[in-house]
Design a protein around this motif. Sequence first.
Motif, PDB file in Angstrom:
ATOM      1  N   THR A 116      35.618   2.971 -22.569  1.00 50.17           N
ATOM      2  CA  THR A 116      35.644   2.992 -24.032  1.00 50.17           C
ATOM      3  C   THR A 116      36.988   2.427 -24.488  1.00 50.17           C
ATOM      4  O   THR A 116      38.001   3.139 -24.482  1.00 50.17           O
ATOM      5  CB  THR A 116      35.466   4.420 -24.574  1.00 50.17           C
ATOM      6  OG1 THR A 116      34.213   4.934 -24.127  1.00 50.17           O
ATOM      7  CG2 THR A 116      35.503   4.422 -26.096  1.00 50.17           C
ATOM      8  N   PRO A 117      37.039   1.132 -24.834  1.00 52.58           N
ATOM      9  CA  PRO A 117      38.304   0.551 -25.279  1.00 52.58           C
ATOM     10  C   PRO A 117      38.610   0.912 -26.729  1.00 52.58           C
ATOM     11  O   PRO A 117      37.728   0.925 -27.582  1.00 52.58           O
ATOM     12  CB  PRO A 117      38.063  -0.947 -25.120  1.00 52.58           C
ATOM     13  CG  PRO A 117      36.585  -1.108 -25.300  1.00 52.58           C
ATOM     14  CD  PRO A 117      35.961   0.145 -24.727  1.00 52.58           C
ATOM     15  N   CYS A 118      39.885   1.226 -26.997  1.00 50.16           N
ATOM     16  CA  CYS A 118      40.363   1.528 -28.346  1.00 50.16           C
ATOM     17  C   CYS A 118      41.506   0.573 -28.674  1.00 50.16           C
ATOM     18  O   CYS A 118      42.504   0.540 -27.942  1.00 50.16           O
ATOM     19  CB  CYS A 118      40.835   2.975 -28.446  1.00 50.16           C
ATOM     20  SG  CYS A 118      39.524   4.203 -28.179  1.00 50.16           S
ATOM     21  N   LEU A 163      34.450   9.264 -24.711  1.00 50.01           N
ATOM     22  CA  LEU A 163      35.530   9.397 -25.678  1.00 50.01           C
ATOM     23  C   LEU A 163      36.420  10.593 -25.391  1.00 50.01           C
ATOM     24  O   LEU A 163      37.410  10.806 -26.072  1.00 50.01           O
ATOM     25  CB  LEU A 163      34.949   9.529 -27.089  1.00 50.01           C
ATOM     26  CG  LEU A 163      34.269   8.276 -27.617  1.00 50.01           C
ATOM     27  CD1 LEU A 163      33.620   8.593 -28.952  1.00 50.01           C
ATOM     28  CD2 LEU A 163      35.243   7.140 -27.755  1.00 50.01           C
ATOM     29  N   ALA A 164      36.106  11.410 -24.408  1.00 54.03           N
ATOM     30  CA  ALA A 164      36.882  12.618 -24.131  1.00 54.03           C
ATOM     31  C   ALA A 164      38.032  12.293 -23.204  1.00 54.03           C
ATOM     32  O   ALA A 164      37.844  11.650 -22.177  1.00 54.03           O
ATOM     33  CB  ALA A 164      35.992  13.672 -23.479  1.00 54.03           C
ATOM     34  N   VAL A 165      39.258  12.725 -23.568  1.00 57.98           N
ATOM     35  CA  VAL A 165      40.453  12.460 -22.769  1.00 57.98           C
ATOM     36  C   VAL A 165      41.325  13.694 -22.772  1.00 57.98           C
ATOM     37  O   VAL A 165      41.122  14.614 -23.556  1.00 57.98           O
ATOM     38  CB  VAL A 165      41.231  11.255 -23.336  1.00 57.98           C
ATOM     39  CG1 VAL A 165      40.486   9.976 -23.095  1.00 57.98           C
ATOM     40  CG2 VAL A 165      41.482  11.453 -24.821  1.00 57.98           C
ATOM     41  N   HIS A 196      38.418   5.462 -19.324  1.00 60.69           N
ATOM     42  CA  HIS A 196      37.416   5.234 -18.274  1.00 60.69           C
ATOM     43  C   HIS A 196      36.852   6.583 -17.834  1.00 60.69           C
ATOM     44  O   HIS A 196      37.594   7.513 -17.550  1.00 60.69           O
ATOM     45  CB  HIS A 196      38.036   4.521 -17.079  1.00 60.69           C
ATOM     46  CG  HIS A 196      37.052   4.264 -15.985  1.00 60.69           C
ATOM     47  ND1 HIS A 196      36.164   3.213 -16.023  1.00 60.69           N
ATOM     48  CD2 HIS A 196      36.803   4.934 -14.825  1.00 60.69           C
ATOM     49  CE1 HIS A 196      35.415   3.230 -14.933  1.00 60.69           C
ATOM     50  NE2 HIS A 196      35.782   4.269 -14.186  1.00 60.69           N
ATOM     51  N   THR A 197      35.529   6.675 -17.797  1.00 58.92           N
ATOM     52  CA  THR A 197      34.871   7.928 -17.409  1.00 58.92           C
ATOM     53  C   THR A 197      34.089   7.753 -16.121  1.00 58.92           C
ATOM     54  O   THR A 197      33.527   6.689 -15.853  1.00 58.92           O
ATOM     55  CB  THR A 197      33.922   8.420 -18.511  1.00 58.92           C
ATOM     56  OG1 THR A 197      32.910   7.429 -18.721  1.00 58.92           O
ATOM     57  CG2 THR A 197      34.671   8.659 -19.803  1.00 58.92           C
ATOM     58  N   SER A 198      34.125   8.792 -15.317  1.00 55.09           N
ATOM     59  CA  SER A 198      33.374   8.807 -14.058  1.00 55.09           C
ATOM     60  C   SER A 198      32.459  10.032 -14.071  1.00 55.09           C
ATOM     61  O   SER A 198      32.633  10.984 -13.306  1.00 55.09           O
ATOM     62  CB  SER A 198      34.342   8.868 -12.866  1.00 55.09           C
ATOM     63  OG  SER A 198      35.202   7.759 -12.863  1.00 55.09           O
ATOM     64  N   TYR A 199      31.489  10.002 -14.987  1.00 55.29           N
ATOM     65  CA  TYR A 199      30.541  11.126 -15.115  1.00 55.29           C
ATOM     66  C   TYR A 199      29.149  10.539 -15.242  1.00 55.29           C
ATOM     67  O   TYR A 199      28.829   9.909 -16.246  1.00 55.29           O
ATOM     68  CB  TYR A 199      30.898  11.974 -16.337  1.00 55.29           C
ATOM     69  CG  TYR A 199      30.011  13.182 -16.537  1.00 55.29           C
ATOM     70  CD1 TYR A 199      29.889  14.154 -15.546  1.00 55.29           C
ATOM     71  CD2 TYR A 199      29.312  13.349 -17.723  1.00 55.29           C
ATOM     72  CE1 TYR A 199      29.098  15.261 -15.728  1.00 55.29           C
ATOM     73  CE2 TYR A 199      28.503  14.461 -17.925  1.00 55.29           C
ATOM     74  CZ  TYR A 199      28.397  15.421 -16.923  1.00 55.29           C
ATOM     75  OH  TYR A 199      27.601  16.524 -17.103  1.00 55.29           O
ATOM     76  N   LEU A 200      28.379  10.679 -14.185  1.00 51.23           N
ATOM     77  CA  LEU A 200      27.038  10.097 -14.080  1.00 51.23           C
ATOM     78  C   LEU A 200      27.100   8.587 -13.921  1.00 51.23           C
ATOM     79  O   LEU A 200      26.462   8.028 -13.048  1.00 51.23           O
ATOM     80  CB  LEU A 200      26.175  10.466 -15.293  1.00 51.23           C
ATOM     81  CG  LEU A 200      25.989  11.974 -15.549  1.00 51.23           C
ATOM     82  CD1 LEU A 200      25.129  12.188 -16.780  1.00 51.23           C
ATOM     83  CD2 LEU A 200      25.369  12.656 -14.330  1.00 51.23           C
ATOM     84  N   ILE A 217      35.244   1.465 -29.307  1.00 48.40           N
ATOM     85  CA  ILE A 217      33.868   1.019 -29.091  1.00 48.40           C
ATOM     86  C   ILE A 217      33.278   1.775 -27.915  1.00 48.40           C
ATOM     87  O   ILE A 217      33.656   1.548 -26.766  1.00 48.40           O
ATOM     88  CB  ILE A 217      33.808  -0.498 -28.821  1.00 48.40           C
ATOM     89  CG1 ILE A 217      34.446  -1.269 -29.981  1.00 48.40           C
ATOM     90  CG2 ILE A 217      32.369  -0.945 -28.597  1.00 48.40           C
ATOM     91  CD1 ILE A 217      34.504  -2.761 -29.758  1.00 48.40           C
ATOM     92  N   PRO A 218      32.344   2.712 -28.152  1.00 51.78           N
ATOM     93  CA  PRO A 218      31.691   3.423 -27.060  1.00 51.78           C
ATOM     94  C   PRO A 218      30.870   2.450 -26.213  1.00 51.78           C
ATOM     95  O   PRO A 218      30.483   1.361 -26.668  1.00 51.78           O
ATOM     96  CB  PRO A 218      30.790   4.430 -27.778  1.00 51.78           C
ATOM     97  CG  PRO A 218      31.345   4.535 -29.171  1.00 51.78           C
ATOM     98  CD  PRO A 218      31.895   3.184 -29.477  1.00 51.78           C
ATOM     99  N   PRO A 219      30.568   2.799 -24.969  1.00 51.41           N
ATOM    100  CA  PRO A 219      29.721   1.942 -24.143  1.00 51.41           C
ATOM    101  C   PRO A 219      28.376   1.701 -24.836  1.00 51.41           C
ATOM    102  O   PRO A 219      27.847   2.578 -25.535  1.00 51.41           O
ATOM    103  CB  PRO A 219      29.553   2.747 -22.852  1.00 51.41           C
ATOM    104  CG  PRO A 219      30.725   3.673 -22.826  1.00 51.41           C
ATOM    105  CD  PRO A 219      31.018   3.997 -24.242  1.00 51.41           C
TER     106      PRO A 219
END
Length: 438
Positions: free
Chosen positions: A168-170, A19-21, A159-163, A44-46
């Motif tokens: 997370t679509p809003c 959720l961080a942007v 879209h996150t690329s951490y681990l 909606i979080p993953p």
Amino acid sequence: MGFTTRRRRWGTLLGATALAVTAGGALACPAQAGTDVQFATHCIPPAIAGLPPIDGTTTANITVDDPTPDVGQTVTVTYTVVQPAASNPTAINLPADIMTPSGKVVLGGDQTGTVTVTGPKKNDPVAGNAPFPSFSMTGTFTVTHAGSITLSPGDYNIHTSYLLELDTPCTVTNPPAPVSQTVTATDVPVPNTRAIQLGSASGNPGDSVTVTGQNFTPGATVTLVGRSGSAQTADTATVTANASGAISGPITVNDKTTTGIVAYEGAAWSDSLGAGPAAYTVIDNTPVPDGSQKLTTTVRAGSLSMSQTGDTVGLSPVDYGKGGASTGNLNTVTVQDFRGGPAGWSLTGKVTDFTGPGAKIDAGALSWTPACTTKAGSPSTCQAGSAGTVGSLGATLASTPNGTLTGGEFTVDAGLSLNVPAYTPVGTYSGVLTLTLS
């Protein structure tokens, strides 16, 4: 540690990250900002995060690089989420440069559809439980309809690329969201490329002359008419354009004052649907009285031509990160109209995109301020075109109107200005400005 416990801990971390942007790495500063609008958003979080959906309020703003484009031009849109719908729900600090946003801008009014926008993978670290910073996404659309076009913020995705790679679509809870920006598009008339030629440039009263032409509307009825200066004579005929828009047919010329012949579609002459006049001279073959001598001389028709003082213009440089107007002056153009007869002329220009090192500046970013000077004694008076965008569809630089007698010498200049976006990659950009005299 059991698998379930490890999954809960990973889920808490990944759910917060998704959720961080951020606003970091936004592209060029647009020319006109829109209105900040708020709308209910459902995020909606993953599934792996183990967090429930987040219902909140998004604050957003849409900006454009050109609020008054012409039909056919490309508009750059920047969708900025000023305040996302949620904050970091955990005490975990999130690292930098892990998030890539994307979304949609919704078009309404006289042109409908959506514009896909994306943002860079760049963000500052986000402290635990801190509000998420804003982020920006850019995209383009081509104007296809004249009128008022509204732009509203649409759904967006983080879209996150951490681990792990997660989304997370809003979505907008009650679409459409409020209008943030409006552009007013102007229709550009289709250039009139109709043209005619005569089988002969002169004849006796009552002679027939063949008129050929191109670029008329296929299947259209085309009227051929004699002209005496700017007035229409009684000499007329009609032909039908073939499937490729070509015409061919005769017209009998009886009026001794005829100076030209025109061809047009529709019930009456119009510049937008007509061609000509093509110069034509009626030879006065009246018998010479006994004891008299008829003296004649000929003024030969010349051509319509132009020349220019150079073929390269170096515009002023702009700074990366600032952008703005890159300015210069068009090489002076000299127009000579030595044709005689009633026809005026038009000098138009169009420009390609400016290409450079892995990027381009849109043709619609070039504008000009035309100026035109008429040489003393010229029958015609030169009229400068309107200041504004040149673009790939083109604009008028200068012209003279039709008249009873036209011609002369004219000097045409223009100030040039290229609006360079602020973060255009460093390098040299070149475009080709083509001038056409007709």
